[in-house]
Structure formats: C-alpha cells, structure tokens
Scaffold this active site. Structure first.
Site, PDB file in Angstrom:
ATOM      1  N   HIS A   8      -1.301  -0.364  -9.894  1.00 26.27           N
ATOM      2  CA  HIS A   8      -1.945  -1.310  -8.951  1.00 26.27           C
ATOM      3  C   HIS A   8      -2.440  -2.558  -9.694  1.00 26.27           C
ATOM      4  O   HIS A   8      -3.616  -2.917  -9.632  1.00 26.27           O
ATOM      5  CB  HIS A   8      -3.099  -0.610  -8.210  1.00 26.27           C
ATOM      6  CG  HIS A   8      -3.427  -1.286  -6.899  1.00 26.27           C
ATOM      7  ND1 HIS A   8      -3.783  -0.599  -5.772  1.00 26.27           N
ATOM      8  CD2 HIS A   8      -3.452  -2.592  -6.556  1.00 26.27           C
ATOM      9  CE1 HIS A   8      -4.030  -1.453  -4.778  1.00 26.27           C
ATOM     10  NE2 HIS A   8      -3.821  -2.679  -5.244  1.00 26.27           N
ATOM     11  N   ARG A  17       0.856  -1.182   0.000  1.00 29.04           N
ATOM     12  CA  ARG A  17       0.000   0.000   0.000  1.00 29.04           C
ATOM     13  C   ARG A  17       0.895   1.237   0.000  1.00 29.04           C
ATOM     14  O   ARG A  17       1.932   1.275   0.691  1.00 29.04           O
ATOM     15  CB  ARG A  17      -0.906   0.037   1.237  1.00 29.04           C
ATOM     16  CG  ARG A  17      -2.060  -0.953   1.213  1.00 29.04           C
ATOM     17  CD  ARG A  17      -3.090  -0.634   0.133  1.00 29.04           C
ATOM     18  NE  ARG A  17      -4.224  -1.553   0.155  1.00 29.04           N
ATOM     19  CZ  ARG A  17      -4.319  -2.654  -0.594  1.00 29.04           C
ATOM     20  NH1 ARG A  17      -3.349  -2.980  -1.440  1.00 29.04           N
ATOM     21  NH2 ARG A  17      -5.394  -3.414  -0.522  1.00 29.04           N
TER      22      ARG A  17
END
Ligand code: NAP
Ligand code: GLV
Length: 306
Positions: free
Chosen positions: A269, A221
């Site tokens: 991502h 993250r």
C-alpha cells in the site's frame, strides 16, 4: 473549538505542528489524549477505531487524511456530517510515478528476468508489446492515469459510473459498458473507490471479460477484487500477471496465498501516500469552512460513498 487527529497508525507530530502553524488559535489534539472531547469540532481521520467519532458531540465536519473514505464510512456509528477527502496534485504525481514504474516492469519483462535469475537462466526476450490500457475509475486519479498513458502512446479506455469526457480517451460508463471497456486491454488498472457497488466487483465474470493474458494492477482497494477469482484467473492463464498494492486485510497476512504466487507482484500500500506538507493547507481551509458553514473542499457524496 478544537481539532482531533484520529489516526492511530501514524506519527502525528509533523501534522500537528504544521496544522498549528496554519491555525495558531486552534488547539490541535491527538486522539486518544483529548483534553475535552466536548470541545472537538473537527476531526481528521484515517483508520479510526469504530465508535470513537460518535463520542465527540460538538463535531461539525470530518476530514479523511487520504483520498479514500471507505475505511471511515465503514464505522456504522459515524455521525452523518460533511466529510472531505484529500485531492492533491502531489498524491496524483506519486500514483503516476508508481504506475509508470509498474508498466515499465512488465513491458521490459523484469518479472520474467527476475524469475530466470533465480534459476540462473540466460534467456533474452524483447519487451512485451503492450498497446491498449483500461483504467477502471475516471476520477481524480483515474483520469490523470488515463491521460498519462495516452500521452505515452497507449490506446486508453476508461470506465466510470456516469458518462465522462476525457480527451483522447475512449470513455465507457455503467455496468453494460464494462465488457467493451475491458475487451482489448493488455493492462487493466483499478482506480475505483470501495463502495457497496464496487465490493467484489472484479469477480470471475469480469476477469473473463478481459483479454486472455491481460495484466491486472490494483491500486484502489483490496475488497474490490474477489481474491479466489483472481487466483483462478492467474492459474488458468486468463490473466498473465497481477500487481497488487492493496488488500482485503492489511498488512497482508503472512499465510496468504498471494505472497507466494509466481504471477503476483506485491507492494505494501505504497503507491500514493498522503504527504503532510502538501495537504495541510486544504485541511486547515476545511476547518475554517466548517466553522463558516461553507461547503468543504473535496466534499464526499455520502449517498454514493465516495
Ligand atoms: P474519485 O475521484 O472519487 O473517482 C472515482 C471514480 O470511480 C469515478 O470516476 C467514479 O465514477 C468511479 N466509480 C465509482 N463507483 C463506480 C461504479 N460503481 N462503477 C463504475 N465506476 C465507478 O477517486 P480517486 O481520487 O480517483 O481515487 C480512487 C481510489 O483510489 C480511492 O477511493 C482510493 O481507494 C484509492 N487510492 C489508493 C491509494 C494507494 O496508495 N493505493 C492512494 C490514493 C487513492 P463517476 O466519475 O461517474 O463518479
Ligand atoms: C490511500 O489509500 C488513500 O486512499 O489515500
């Protein structure tokens, strides 16, 4: 009794159809078109808008549509209900394929050759000698990553919150063992969950613990990393390069300095994306379990936040 799919940024027809096949007697509804919010007993969530879940009074359990749950738990109005996350061999395989590709990219110096191509420069170089790798996080994805690179011939260190035993991997745990876990690593891969304890964990002090010239890969993250400290570490040469798949704000804003930094490789991502076909069975099983009062598969520890 009905299931709500609260996943605003994704086409949900396939998930809805497959869940319907697995649970033929249960209505599967897509938020915001819920016929009766009072009938929703189970919700599948990803990037749900704040306060939406709190408006479903009959909920018994929650299911993340991904491996991470930080985005779900960020909603301060979220009811404290059992929460499950995705653990899936197909997701792990995708992550290993991505990391294997990124490792090859740096080992073969494709970053250097790509830059040279832009300047029409012919400069042969032998591959980088990458020997030691550190994986931050030794959970489902981290332990698999550690095992994979150990099998590729790397000396592998792994770091976790509590002590772990992964065969042929040097396991370190807790804050005091972060420095020795990092010290000799040529490659550092972050696979930690985002929690209050890991937010901004990778700051200037931690980049200084790394071997000068280390290569950093973040597939966990964005908010685990202090962005300014990462840029400073790259600019000073403390880090040689960084591959970033995750960001504090996604999509990464067009004006962000990461986009144009010569030592940063960006992917949007995409390292390991949940596959509907391989996760439907565990979601359906968790729906059944929530109605039988059984623990969920892959249930999150709400006190730890992962
Ligand atoms: P996991 O099984 O929950 O493992 C988390 C690991 O991190 C555990 O080893 C845990 O230690 C360790 N950890 C947690 N807090 C820590 C702390 N404060 N200090 C040191 N270690 C700590 O998670 P996972 O399934 O491997 O996934 C990891 C993360 O990857 C997810 O949370 C998600 O954010 C990210 N992810 C990204 C993508 C992508 O496409 N980019 C895809 C999937 C997942 P213990 O073993 O001691 O508990
Ligand atoms: C993706 O980022 C996930 O957590 O599954």
């Amino acid at each position: 009794m009905a299931i709500a799919l609260i996943i605003p940024d994704r086409k949900l027809d396939d998930l809805q159809q497959r869940l319907q096949q697995a649970l033929p007697d249960t209505p599967i509804e897509i938020w915001p078109q819920l016929s009766d919010p009072a009938k929703i007993t189970f919700a599948v969530l990803w990037k749900q808008p704040p306060a939406v879940v709190a408006q479903l009074p009959a909920l018994r359990a929650l299911q993340s549509f991904g491996a991470g749950v930080d985005g779900i738990l960020a909603d301060s109005t979220l009811p404290r209900l059992p929460l499950a996350r995705i653990v899936d061999p197909a997701l792990t395989a995708a992550m290993l394929q991505y990391l294997s590709g990124i490792e090859s990219y740096y080992r073969l110096r494709l970053d250097f050759f790509r830059d040279n191509q832009q300047q029409h420069l012919w400069q042969p170089r032998s591959p980088r000698k990458l020997k030691t790798l550190c994986v931050l996080g030794l959970g489902e994805l981290g332990a698999a990553t550690a095992r994979y690179f150990q099998q590729q011939g790397y000396t592998v260190n792994g770091w976790s919150r509590t002590p772990k035993d992964v065969p042929s991997v040097h396991c370190f745990a807790g804050t005091v063992q972060l420095a020795p876990a990092l010290a000799e690593a040529d490659l550092v891969i972050c696979l930690l969950p985002l929690t209050p304890q890991t937010e901004n964990l990778l700051n200037a002090n931690v980049f200084a613990m790394m071997q000068p010239g280390a290569i950093f890969i973040n597939v966990a993250r964005g908010a685990i990393v202090d962005d300014q400290a990462l840029i400073a570490a790259l600019d000073s040469g403390q880090l040689q390069a960084a591959c970033l798949d995750v960001f504090r704000q996604e999509p990464l804003p067009a004006e962000h300095v990461f986009w144009s930094h010569p030592a940063i490789l960006i992917t949007p991502h995409t390292s390991a994306v949940t596959r509907v076909d391989t996760v439907v069975a565990q979601i359906a099983e968790n729906y059944r379990r929530s109605h039988q009062g059984l623990p969920l598969l892959n249930q999150v520890d709400l006190n730890q936040g992962y």
